[in-house]
Design a protein around this motif. Structure first.
Motif, short mmCIF file in Angstrom:
data_model
loop_
_atom_site.label_atom_id
_atom_site.label_comp_id
_atom_site.label_asym_id
_atom_site.label_seq_id
_atom_site.Cartn_x
_atom_site.Cartn_y
_atom_site.Cartn_z
N SER A 1 -4.75 -5.09 -4.48
CA SER A 1 -5.83 -4.37 -5.17
C SER A 1 -5.52 -2.88 -5.26
CB SER A 1 -7.15 -4.59 -4.44
OG SER A 1 -7.07 -4.11 -3.11
N VAL A 2 -4.83 -2.32 -4.26
CA VAL A 2 -4.57 -0.89 -4.27
C VAL A 2 -3.57 -0.52 -5.37
CG1 VAL A 2 -2.74 -1.03 -2.50
CG2 VAL A 2 -3.98 1.10 -2.82
N ILE A 3 -2.57 -1.37 -5.62
CA ILE A 3 -1.63 -1.09 -6.70
C ILE A 3 -2.31 -1.26 -8.06
CG2 ILE A 3 0.48 -1.85 -7.87
CD1 ILE A 3 1.71 -2.46 -5.20
N HIS A 4 -3.07 -2.33 -8.21
CA HIS A 4 -3.75 -2.55 -9.49
C HIS A 4 -4.77 -1.44 -9.77
CE1 HIS A 4 -1.89 -6.34 -10.44
NE2 HIS A 4 -2.21 -6.85 -9.26
N GLU A 5 -5.46 -0.96 -8.74
CA GLU A 5 -6.40 0.14 -8.92
C GLU A 5 -5.67 1.41 -9.32
OE1 GLU A 5 -8.38 3.76 -8.18
OE2 GLU A 5 -6.80 3.04 -6.82
N THR A 6 -4.50 1.66 -8.72
CA THR A 6 -3.70 2.85 -9.04
C THR A 6 -3.22 2.79 -10.49
OG1 THR A 6 -2.96 3.03 -6.74
CG2 THR A 6 -1.66 4.18 -8.41
N LEU A 7 -2.73 1.64 -10.89
CA LEU A 7 -2.26 1.48 -12.28
C LEU A 7 -3.40 1.70 -13.26
CD1 LEU A 7 0.03 -1.67 -11.85
CD2 LEU A 7 0.77 0.71 -12.12
N HIS A 8 -4.58 1.16 -12.94
CA HIS A 8 -5.74 1.33 -13.82
C HIS A 8 -6.17 2.79 -13.89
CE1 HIS A 8 -9.51 0.35 -15.81
NE2 HIS A 8 -10.14 1.11 -14.91
N GLU B 1 0.83 -1.21 0.00
CA GLU B 1 0.00 0.00 0.00
C GLU B 1 0.86 1.26 0.00
OE1 GLU B 1 -3.27 0.24 2.67
OE2 GLU B 1 -3.68 -1.90 2.60
N ILE B 2 1.94 1.24 0.77
CA ILE B 2 2.86 2.39 0.75
C ILE B 2 3.48 2.51 -0.64
CG2 ILE B 2 4.92 3.40 1.77
CD1 ILE B 2 4.32 1.86 4.34
N ALA B 3 3.81 1.37 -1.25
CA ALA B 3 4.37 1.39 -2.60
C ALA B 3 3.39 2.01 -3.59
CB ALA B 3 4.73 -0.03 -3.03
N ALA B 4 2.10 1.71 -3.43
CA ALA B 4 1.09 2.30 -4.31
C ALA B 4 1.10 3.82 -4.18
CB ALA B 4 -0.29 1.75 -3.96
N HIS B 5 1.16 4.33 -2.95
CA HIS B 5 1.15 5.78 -2.73
C HIS B 5 2.43 6.44 -3.25
CE1 HIS B 5 -1.72 4.88 0.87
NE2 HIS B 5 -2.36 4.92 -0.29
N LEU B 6 3.57 5.86 -2.89
CA LEU B 6 4.85 6.45 -3.33
C LEU B 6 4.95 6.42 -4.85
CD1 LEU B 6 7.66 7.58 -2.81
CD2 LEU B 6 8.47 5.23 -2.40
N GLY B 7 4.55 5.30 -5.44
CA GLY B 7 4.60 5.22 -6.90
C GLY B 7 3.73 6.28 -7.57
N GLU B 8 2.55 6.53 -7.01
CA GLU B 8 1.65 7.53 -7.61
C GLU B 8 2.25 8.92 -7.54
OE1 GLU B 8 -2.93 9.24 -7.26
OE2 GLU B 8 -2.45 7.21 -6.61
N VAL B 9 2.83 9.28 -6.39
CA VAL B 9 3.41 10.62 -6.27
C VAL B 9 4.60 10.76 -7.20
CG1 VAL B 9 4.42 12.32 -4.69
CG2 VAL B 9 2.59 10.81 -3.88
N LEU B 10 5.43 9.71 -7.30
CA LEU B 10 6.56 9.74 -8.24
C LEU B 10 6.07 9.91 -9.68
CD1 LEU B 10 8.73 6.88 -6.68
CD2 LEU B 10 9.45 9.28 -6.93
N TRP B 11 5.02 9.19 -10.03
CA TRP B 11 4.48 9.26 -11.40
C TRP B 11 3.98 10.67 -11.72
CZ3 TRP B 11 4.50 5.83 -15.36
CH2 TRP B 11 3.67 6.10 -16.43
#
Length: 588
Positions: free
Chosen positions: A574-581, A541-551
């Motif tokens: 699910s949180v990473i897949h939702e972020t990617l989508h 979940e932290i990876a999903a957030h950090l990845g989004e801000v980096l993107w």
């Protein structure tokens, strides 16, 4: 009227009071090192005298009193210690006879009935103010009751009378109470040491207090004075190693402990402590020490259990299993043995054996974890009905926190199976039984967030904060939920900031703080916080957030790298897949 010695002669009070001296106060940590294998106190020790009878003063007591005391002694013979204690306490108060009071004190002490023991000991001191034995027992019970100021007064009187004291025990008890009680005692000890600079109990207690107050150099200096006077004082030697450990001089501390063990090979308690301490840095040495202890005491379940744990941690799984099985066969540590055997079998993919053992773990330290793992084995084998049956059967048999945990566990099984309404119903049923359970409220709030029932989640989280305003988990969850699912960012920030103030090192809180900063448009601050959280606790979940801000801030390649790292941690995230989508990102 009938005379005491005429009716029952020397039987009544002949049993000597053997609970005095420094051994009486030996329940403290430092005391045990000076003895061989400790013997457990047994209430059956209250027996008729077997030694030469002591002389009983020829006092005159009423026939009613003598009858009550005779009934008490007969009750002891029949192991009805409650009757014996009650009669002696009543007659001590009624007669104010010092010998009767001494016997009442003895019985209460052996039964570990601390309140009557304290009352009787204080009465005994009142009746015989110059009796050092009475005063020492009163000191011990005052220490137990955390009445350290009065205990110090008695100990000081004993010191001035040249009698055994209890300054080491007072010091240890003070460190268990609160810091506020330590510093005034340090001054008391320092003043007494000016008058009695060579008193070893004073120096030992002084060292314990100084160590607790982080004054390690002074603590070490005090204990070195004891060892200079008596190099064989094992309590002092062990205290020296504790100070060295606290000073970060671990190697020297272990070297000294090893020397102590070598010089005192038959001291069971010392070797046991060394074995437990060395297990943190040298499992093989710890195992060797426990094996030696087991040779010294082949039937000792504590040593067998410790050896089984050390062997498990060092990878000697077959030996560990054998020792845990021996514990089961002997009837000791059964629940813990079942838990560890379940763990061992599960880790070797023998899930049938693992399940057999985990299901036999009883309420205690490992209980809920055992039930969780047992139900996981069943659900992973598509045996959800059996998993639910197990939890419901266990729920009938348990109470309190364990029962709350079983409600949570059942709801997790239902939600994992996609039965959200059933999961919510289970938690609501639990809250009918435990209406102020923060655990159940929090679990239901998290369930509500999963089904986007944000208003209900907020209501449950705010109820938790009504019950416990500084509940960090609820503050963080409420703040994060508002930040992630609403536009109430200022309110969200208030909750998260309070959680951060209460627990600034919690990676989950740091993650929330990074996410709210991102939502508020403070991207660089968000990146700093999210990197900190990910470093402290790699999590999908932290990876999903950090990845989004980096993107969003132009670090596309690093963002993909972080997302891949998160998916390695949890491929089904699910949180990473939702972020990617949502961001329309395709990972290569």
């Amino acid at each position: 009227m009938i005379k005491l010695s005429t009716l029952i002669g020397q039987h009544l009070l002949a049993t000597p009071l053997k609970l005095v001296g420094s051994a009486l106060l030996g329940a403290v940590l430092l005391q045990g090192c000076a003895s061989s294998k400790p013997q457990k106190t047994d209430p059956n020790a209250i027996t008729s005298p077997t030694e030469s009878p002591t002389k009983v003063p020829d006092r005159t007591l009423s026939s009613d009193t003598l009858y009550a005391l005779l009934v008490a002694e007969m009750a002891i013979d029949r192991k009805r210690y409650d009757i014996a204690l009650s009669n002696y306490v009543q007659q001590s108060i009624a007669t104010r006879d010092p010998d009767v009071t001494a016997r009442a004190t003895q019985i209460a002490r052996i039964l570990k009935a601390h309140q009557p023991a304290l009352e009787m000991a204080e009465l005994w001191v009142d009746l015989e103010p110059h009796n050092n034995e009475a005063k020492l027992i009163a000191t011990a019970e005052l220490i137990e009751a955390k009445q350290l100021k009065t205990a110090m007064a008695h100990a000081t009187d004993l010191l001035r009378n040249g009698a055994p004291t209890a300054f080491d025990a007072i010091a240890v008890r003070a460190t268990e109470v609160d810091v506020a009680s330590v510093r005034p005692l340090i001054n008391d000890y320092r003043q007494l040491l000016q008058e009695y600079p060579k008193n070893q109990q004073l120096l030992l207690g002084y060292s314990v207090l100084l160590q607790h107050d982080q004054q390690n150099r002074l603590a070490l200096k005090a204990i070195e004075k004891v060892l200079a006077a008596d190099s064989n004082n094992l309590r002092a030697a062990f205290q020296e190693t504790r100070i060295l450990q606290q000073m970060g001089r671990q190697d020297l501390a272990l070297k000294k402990l090893s020397t102590l063990v070598a010089n005192n090979p038959d001291n069971f308690t010392l070797r046991a402590r060394y074995a437990r301490i060395i297990s943190a840095t040298d499992l093989n040495e710890s195992r060797r020490q426990f094996e030696t202890l087991l040779l010294q005491a082949p039937n000792d379940p504590e040593i067998l259990f410790s050896l089984a744990i050390v062997e498990k941690e060092s990878g000697r799984l077959a030996s560990s299993k054998a020792h845990f099985q021996s514990l089961l066969d002997s009837g000791y540590y059964e629940s813990s043995a079942h838990y560890h055997l379940g763990d061992l079998y599960e880790n070797t993919d023998d899930t049938a054996q693992a399940l057999t053992h985990l299901q036999q773990v009883e309420p205690g330290q490992n209980y809920l974890n055992a039930m969780s793992r047992a139900t996981a084995i069943l659900t992973n084998s598509n045996r959800e009905i059996e998993a639910l049956k197990l939890i419901r059967e266990q729920r009938v048999q348990t109470e309190g926190n364990y029962k709350e945990g079983l409600f949570v566990l059942e709801s997790e099984i239902m939600s994992t199976a996609g039965q959200m309404s059933a999961a919510e119903l289970v938690l609501s049923d639990g809250l009918l039984e435990f209406p102020e359970s923060t655990r159940l409220l929090y679990s239901r709030a998290m369930l509500y967030t999963r089904i986007d029932y944000i208003a209900a989640a907020e209501q449950d989280l705010k109820l938790i904060l009504t019950l416990k305003p500084n509940n960090t988990a609820a503050l963080n969850a409420l703040g994060y939920t508002l930040a992630d699912r609403t536009d109430r960012l200022d309110e969200a920030y208030t909750y998260i900031q309070k959680a951060f103030t209460l627990n600034p090192t919690d990676p989950a809180v740091i993650d929330s703080l990074g996410w709210i900063e991102y939502r508020r448009g403070n991207h660089q601050i968000a990146l700093t916080r999210l990197r900190e959280a990910m470093s402290a606790m790699p999590d999908h979940e932290i990876a999903a957030h950090l990845g989004e801000v980096l993107w969003i801030t132009g670090g596309e390649q690093e963002a993909k790298k972080v997302w891949r790292q998160g998916l390695k941690l949890n491929p089904q995230s699910s949180v990473i897949h939702e972020t990617l989508h949502r961001l329309k990102v395709q990972l290569d």
